[in-house]
Design an enzyme around this catalytic site. Sequence first.
Site, PDB file in Angstrom:
ATOM      1  N   HIS A  13       9.275 -10.009 -11.862  1.00  0.00           N
ATOM      2  CA  HIS A  13       8.333 -10.227 -12.950  1.00  0.00           C
ATOM      3  C   HIS A  13       8.912  -9.935 -14.326  1.00  0.00           C
ATOM      4  O   HIS A  13       8.235 -10.116 -15.333  1.00  0.00           O
ATOM      5  CB  HIS A  13       7.090  -9.343 -12.743  1.00  0.00           C
TER       6      HIS A  13
ATOM      7  N   ASN B   2      -7.718   8.272  11.576  1.00  0.00           N
ATOM      8  CA  ASN B   2      -6.297   8.304  11.211  1.00  0.00           C
ATOM      9  C   ASN B   2      -5.448   7.438  12.142  1.00  0.00           C
ATOM     10  O   ASN B   2      -4.302   7.793  12.473  1.00  0.00           O
ATOM     11  CB  ASN B   2      -5.768   9.747  11.193  1.00  0.00           C
TER      12      ASN B   2
ATOM     13  N   CYS C 149      12.274  -5.428 -13.557  1.00  0.00           N
ATOM     14  CA  CYS C 149      12.258  -5.858 -12.164  1.00  0.00           C
ATOM     15  C   CYS C 149      12.675  -7.325 -12.054  1.00  0.00           C
ATOM     16  O   CYS C 149      12.541  -8.104 -13.008  1.00  0.00           O
ATOM     17  CB  CYS C 149      10.870  -5.647 -11.553  1.00  0.00           C
TER      18      CYS C 149
ATOM     19  N   CYS D  86       9.370  -1.831  -9.033  1.00  0.00           N
ATOM     20  CA  CYS D  86       8.492  -2.729  -9.792  1.00  0.00           C
ATOM     21  C   CYS D  86       7.191  -1.998 -10.155  1.00  0.00           C
ATOM     22  O   CYS D  86       6.647  -1.253  -9.333  1.00  0.00           O
ATOM     23  CB  CYS D  86       8.189  -3.964  -8.954  1.00  0.00           C
TER      24      CYS D  86
ATOM     25  N   ASN E  58     -12.134  12.932   0.184  1.00  0.00           N
ATOM     26  CA  ASN E  58     -10.904  13.440  -0.429  1.00  0.00           C
ATOM     27  C   ASN E  58     -11.196  14.499  -1.500  1.00  0.00           C
ATOM     28  O   ASN E  58     -10.727  14.407  -2.630  1.00  0.00           O
ATOM     29  CB  ASN E  58     -10.081  12.291  -1.034  1.00  0.00           C
TER      30      ASN E  58
ATOM     31  N   TYR F  14     -12.675  14.542  11.530  1.00  0.00           N
ATOM     32  CA  TYR F  14     -11.535  14.208  10.674  1.00  0.00           C
ATOM     33  C   TYR F  14     -10.290  14.454  11.508  1.00  0.00           C
ATOM     34  O   TYR F  14      -9.786  15.563  11.600  1.00  0.00           O
ATOM     35  CB  TYR F  14     -11.546  15.073   9.414  1.00  0.00           C
TER      36      TYR F  14
ATOM     37  N   CYS G 199       7.264  -6.631  -6.409  1.00  0.00           N
ATOM     38  CA  CYS G 199       8.441  -7.313  -5.865  1.00  0.00           C
ATOM     39  C   CYS G 199       9.353  -6.285  -5.203  1.00  0.00           C
ATOM     40  O   CYS G 199       9.087  -5.082  -5.211  1.00  0.00           O
ATOM     41  CB  CYS G 199       9.173  -8.079  -6.962  1.00  0.00           C
TER      42      CYS G 199
ATOM     43  N   ASP H 147      -9.542   7.698  -1.943  1.00  0.00           N
ATOM     44  CA  ASP H 147      -8.589   6.712  -1.443  1.00  0.00           C
ATOM     45  C   ASP H 147      -9.126   6.000  -0.204  1.00  0.00           C
ATOM     46  O   ASP H 147      -8.468   5.117   0.344  1.00  0.00           O
ATOM     47  CB  ASP H 147      -7.239   7.361  -1.136  1.00  0.00           C
ATOM     48  N   HIS H 148     -10.326   6.398   0.244  1.00  0.00           N
ATOM     49  CA  HIS H 148     -11.032   5.727   1.335  1.00  0.00           C
ATOM     50  C   HIS H 148     -12.312   5.109   0.792  1.00  0.00           C
ATOM     51  O   HIS H 148     -12.769   5.456  -0.296  1.00  0.00           O
ATOM     52  CB  HIS H 148     -11.402   6.715   2.447  1.00  0.00           C
TER      53      HIS H 148
ATOM     54  N   ASP I 133     -12.863   9.718   9.949  1.00  0.00           N
ATOM     55  CA  ASP I 133     -11.496   9.262   9.707  1.00  0.00           C
ATOM     56  C   ASP I 133     -10.695   9.534  10.972  1.00  0.00           C
ATOM     57  O   ASP I 133     -10.336  10.675  11.266  1.00  0.00           O
ATOM     58  CB  ASP I 133     -10.927  10.018   8.498  1.00  0.00           C
TER      59      ASP I 133
ATOM     60  N   GLU J 289     -12.538  15.444   4.975  1.00  0.00           N
ATOM     61  CA  GLU J 289     -11.558  15.967   4.014  1.00  0.00           C
ATOM     62  C   GLU J 289     -12.288  16.509   2.776  1.00  0.00           C
ATOM     63  O   GLU J 289     -11.967  16.151   1.640  1.00  0.00           O
ATOM     64  CB  GLU J 289     -10.530  14.897   3.629  1.00  0.00           C
TER      65      GLU J 289
END
Length: 558
Positions: free
Chosen positions: A511, A185, A508, A534, A9, A142, A548, A314-315, A183, A34
Amino acid sequence: MNILTWNINGIRASKVAIKDLLNSLDADIVCLQETKVTRDLLDDSIANVDGYSSFFSFSRKRSGYSGVATYCRDCATPVRAEEGLTGRLAKGADDVGCYGNQTSFTDEELQLLDSEGRAVMTQHTVRDADGISHDLVVINVYCPRADRENQERMDYKLQFYNLLQLRAEALVKAGRHVVVVGDINASHRRIDNCDPGPDFEKHPSRQWLTSFLHDDTPEKPASESEASLKLKNDDESSCHKEQPKSSNSSSGIFVDTFRRFHPTRQKAFTCWSTMTGARQTNYGTRIDYIFANMGLFEKMIASCDILPEVEGSDHCPVKARVTCQPVPSKKLPELCSSNMPEFSGKQQKLLSFFQKLSPSKVALARKPEPDEPRQKDNKTRTMLDLSKPGLKRTGSDPSSQRSQKKLKTNPSELQKGSLMNFFQKKRPPEDVSENKGRTDVDVVKQPELLKATSMPPVDLKAERGNANGGSQEMLETSSQTDGSKRGKTNSSVAWKQLLSGPPQAPTCKGHSESCLLRTVKKPGPNLGKKFYVCPRPEGHKDNPEARCNTFIWVTKGK
């Protein structure tokens, strides 16, 4: 030999030097996706890493988009390397070859499929435990992402899948072992997705995966006889034979190596949403794979696992161990980035003098010694400033000094005004001369300006006395001290109303915590609308620590 794949990323966003990053991954072949680096953004610190040879595929459509890169240790230098899947980007004698029958694609489709920098392949010579040499091709891909609503992009994605399968199977038919990493996908089975819907198996991406992979479900593992038969057929075929059409059954010749070693492991995900903080609750999908042809898996693949503890994207990475010894090539393939003119010492890019330093390159920058004079440190800082686009050298341009001196001696810039000046209307330049002699009070007395600020009227007459046209009767009934207190009180109330900030967020339901304000970014009738959710990270509905179902639209006026 270790092979690792990771959607990074953005390779230029790495907080550490690329060499340190590669060493920490402990792999002989590192495949990144990426990268978000194109030829115009590639610098020497990324292209030439000591101890590695690197091979890139760049997007031809736009800068800083997509992109893949393969880094090979010197002990695993490839014999051949090629960018793309179609052969349109081939460079000559160092190409991998074996393209299969591409007659089902038009020339325009083939050109587009290689235009986004989504594939690079390297061919290595390896020796197995018996000392027998094999050709191993690593295809780093990718795959495109597409929503089902966007039919044009979905067609492009499926075409890319079919081309990848065509090329990989052609290489196996030529007698080479093939590893497809990257990746993809798409998550294959329900076990690979945190929230599979009722029509999960009907998605076109999953149907393609089923046709590409050999049946790898725990209930029906491949037998040794089937694997041997498949390997025998592969060895007897050639890359010039026509590729048979794929079926919807699990009759492919590749294996999902992770799932073969961990057939029932739950919540083994490789990608999570950063917008919802889903990694904290492990609410994600497994879309990063290491595929191997059946013959290679049966003979040399010793293990495969995901590395969720490795952060920075994020991977997370996926690593496989192959029981073979790489034989490094004595000559670098032509595609190697060190052969690029701008990195081979033959030519220097003019852009390199002006581009912004990447974080990894800044980390390698020399820090001044404590005993160095301050003047030298300032000189170094000025030179670094010149590398940033749009910045000019400060303190060295005579015209700049004259401009600063002129600003300092300008009386209009030194004049101090009251806080109320922030709310007065800007007058046209030609009317500036008419304001000479006019006081701040004369300007702010205009009722329309006070009304525009939504502030309660301030008793300026009582605050400044008779000098500003105040009523003599008011001055007789109130002392100067009382008028000053009232003025301060009114001003305080006005500022509190002005700086009150946004309204307090609701709590929320699950919680009783203050909600987060979000904005709809997906195209549609609700684009741009705001809503509260939330504050906790997204997770499974049975997880009490997860978000939630609170959802509140923000209405106008609130």
